[in-house]
Design a protein around this motif. Structure first.
Motif, PDB file in Angstrom:
ATOM      1  N   GLU A 104      88.445  -7.242 -11.871  1.00 31.49           N
ATOM      2  CA  GLU A 104      87.447  -6.849 -10.864  1.00 31.49           C
ATOM      3  C   GLU A 104      87.770  -5.478 -10.294  1.00 31.49           C
ATOM      4  OE1 GLU A 104      85.369  -5.988  -7.433  1.00 31.49           O
ATOM      5  OE2 GLU A 104      87.525  -6.388  -7.350  1.00 31.49           O
ATOM      6  N   GLN A 105      89.046  -5.222 -10.016  1.00 28.51           N
ATOM      7  CA  GLN A 105      89.431  -3.932  -9.439  1.00 28.51           C
ATOM      8  C   GLN A 105      89.188  -2.796 -10.425  1.00 28.51           C
ATOM      9  OE1 GLN A 105      90.662  -3.459  -6.048  1.00 28.51           O
ATOM     10  NE2 GLN A 105      89.708  -1.606  -6.839  1.00 28.51           N
ATOM     11  N   ALA A 106      89.500  -3.028 -11.696  1.00 24.95           N
ATOM     12  CA  ALA A 106      89.271  -1.997 -12.709  1.00 24.95           C
ATOM     13  C   ALA A 106      87.785  -1.686 -12.850  1.00 24.95           C
ATOM     14  CB  ALA A 106      89.842  -2.453 -14.052  1.00 24.95           C
ATOM     15  N   LEU A 107      86.939  -2.730 -12.823  1.00 26.26           N
ATOM     16  CA  LEU A 107      85.497  -2.522 -12.921  1.00 26.26           C
ATOM     17  C   LEU A 107      84.945  -1.840 -11.674  1.00 26.26           C
ATOM     18  CD1 LEU A 107      84.501  -5.943 -14.522  1.00 26.26           C
ATOM     19  CD2 LEU A 107      84.370  -3.708 -15.618  1.00 26.26           C
ATOM     20  N   ALA A 108      85.488  -2.198 -10.511  1.00 29.84           N
ATOM     21  CA  ALA A 108      85.046  -1.563  -9.266  1.00 29.84           C
ATOM     22  C   ALA A 108      85.366  -0.066  -9.286  1.00 29.84           C
ATOM     23  CB  ALA A 108      85.707  -2.237  -8.066  1.00 29.84           C
ATOM     24  N   ASP A 109      86.577   0.275  -9.743  1.00 26.98           N
ATOM     25  CA  ASP A 109      86.945   1.691  -9.839  1.00 26.98           C
ATOM     26  C   ASP A 109      86.015   2.425 -10.797  1.00 26.98           C
ATOM     27  OD1 ASP A 109      89.023   1.319  -8.090  1.00 26.98           O
ATOM     28  OD2 ASP A 109      90.553   1.108  -9.633  1.00 26.98           O
TER      29      ASP A 109
END
Length: 491
Positions: free
Chosen positions: A324-329
């Motif tokens: 999720e964090q990678a996609l948010a970035d």
């Protein structure tokens, strides 16, 4: 979720009843050494309405970000906190059966976990805020500092640590996990003389795992923050919502600190809590905002591989969080991918590699000309963020659902949402009524774990939100719709 994160999160939940809800649990023991008094922490705004803010400790303290060479030391008071010990147990079970033409597969699973933790005598350290305000009265923030520029560009919030709870003696966490599973496959064939031939294969898996984690003294397990409001100069005030002053002269606070409609990253961040004890049709207005995006998942050329990858991530909350964090970035950079391997694990890198194969996403990667990410990327991020917002029990129940059952549950939910009236029994997908009620029990457990009750009434079937507040019914519906969309057709 790691053993350490589970333990500190449980501690904070127990403490919130006696406090103002400001404590934040430490998710990784490696962050403990960064969480010193006046440590700078980045608060990342939520991208979707149901998300909670995330906190990333930095390698800096407040004076590193201020102009001038004059140093100041925080005035810190220490006091005994409490002695904390906890023992918890969790039992889970489920099964599903799939049948197609001549092949039949039965899968059953159960598991239990027992966690025992002892933080011992804890210590509380607090920064004297009044003294801090006096020390910073004439100080200005160095707006050229790369962390300040990075946070301002992403519209995030800077905060400083004003309180922390830490261990005083070495302590430990132990967790015992037991998992049992069995699978039986049956292949029915017709012989040359018309006789029926049945071939059966079965196997079982038993997994026992004991985890022991030793925690040294002076390990931070929870903390609270003072957010920075950055106008033309630094502003430190108790109860102030952090943010940067915009060109209009008004401060742009965190989306999580205001109870009104805001728009961030092109996404509507209005937060409408689903009502209690209401039919699922009450969720329609919120669901319809996001379902148009989820429909794009069914058109992805890699949807089947993506389904298998995300389905496996249901078993590992840490992987879900990293994905999720990678996609948010990626979305926050308008679809321009900048890999940060140090903040990802192998499944997260594999997910990004897979999405780079999608032509609609690949064509925009490497160019920041567009102010918003590709809609296909946004759709994947929407699904993963909804999955991450689900509790552990719901994630476990989802792992017991076959693709066919997921699609049937999605169909059922759509029908239940379509009207405030009970759904006739003959409208229920047949696959949910098979296996002597086992599949139906799985469905009930899945919905109940996310605050949705399912009951049979005189006129048919009725589903409604439970007695608890929160977005769980909404994110469950989005997760099932997204995973079901990925099951449609072959790559």
């Amino acid at each position: 979720m790691s053993v350490f994160s589970k333990a500190t999160s449980s501690f904070v939940r127990q403490m919130q009843g006696d406090r103002d809800g400001s404590l934040i649990h430490v998710s990784r023991p490696h962050d403990s050494h960064k969480l010193v008094p006046l440590a700078v922490v980045v608060k990342r705004n939520r991208y979707w309405p149901w998300q909670r803010p995330k906190y990333q400790p930095s390698d800096f303290i407040l004076r590193d970000l201020l102009q001038g060479d004059a140093a100041f030391d925080p005035d810190v008071t220490e006091s005994p906190f409490i002695s904390y010990n906890e023992t918890s147990r969790d039992d889970k079970s489920g099964n599903w059966k799939a049948k197609a033409d001549m092949v039949q597969v039965d899968v059953e699973g159960e598991g239990s976990s027992k966690r025992k933790l002892s933080f011992g005598n804890l210590q509380n350290q607090k920064v004297t805020v009044k003294r801090l305000l006096e020390d910073c009265r004439d100080r200005k923030l160095d707006m050229r500092h790369y962390l300040v520029q990075q946070v301002q560009k992403r519209n995030e919030v800077l905060a400083v640590l004003k309180e922390r709870v830490l261990t005083t003696t070495p302590c430990g966490i132990t967790e015992t996990q037991k998992k049992q599973g069995s699978c039986m496959g049956v292949l029915n064939l017709m012989g040359m003389l018309g006789t029926e031939i049945s071939v059966q294969e079965s196997f079982s898996v038993n997994v026992d795992r004991d985890i022991s984690l030793e925690i040294p003294a002076q390990t931070v397990i929870a903390y609270s923050l003072l957010e920075l409001e950055i106008q033309k100069e630094l502003c430190l005030q108790p109860e102030t919502f952090g943010g940067f002053e915009s060109d209009s002269g008004t401060s742009s606070p965190s989306f999580d600190t205001v109870d009104q409609q805001r728009v961030g990253n092109g996404i509507d961040l209005s937060r409408i809590q689903p009502p209690k004890r209401a039919p699922l049709s009450a969720l329609n207005s919120e669901l319809q905002k996001q379902e148009e995006s989820l429909c794009l998942l069914a058109e992805l050329p890699v949807r089947r591989c993506l389904f298998e990858m995300l389905f496996k991530s249901l078993e590992d909350r840490d992987t879900l969080s990293l994905q999720e964090q990678a996609l948010a970035d990626w979305c926050c950079r308008a679809g321009v991918l900048e890999l940060q391997p140090q903040r990802m694990n192998a499944p997260s890198c594999a997910l990004l590699d897979l999405l780079c194969l999608v032509p609609a996403i690949q064509s925009e990667n490497g160019s920041a000309a567009e102010c918003s990410p590709p809609p296909q990327l946004t759709a994947v991020h929407l699904l993963v963020s909804a999955m991450e917002a689900l509790p552990d029990e719901t994630l476990f129940q989802l792992t017991l659902c076959s693709p066919e059952i997921l699609q049937a549950i999605d169909e059922l939910i759509c029908q239940l949402r379509g009207s405030c009236q009970p759904l006739p029994d003959n409208s229920v997908p047949a696959i949910l009524l098979e296996e002597d009620g086992k599949t139906w029990k799985l469905l009930e457990q899945l919905l109940r774990s996310s605050n949705v009750t399912l009951e049979r009434v005189k006129d048919g079937l009725r589903a409604e939100t439970g007695s608890e507040e929160g977005d769980l019914p909404l994110v469950l519906c989005l997760t099932i719709r997204g995973l079901s969309s990925l099951c449609n057709g072959d790559d």
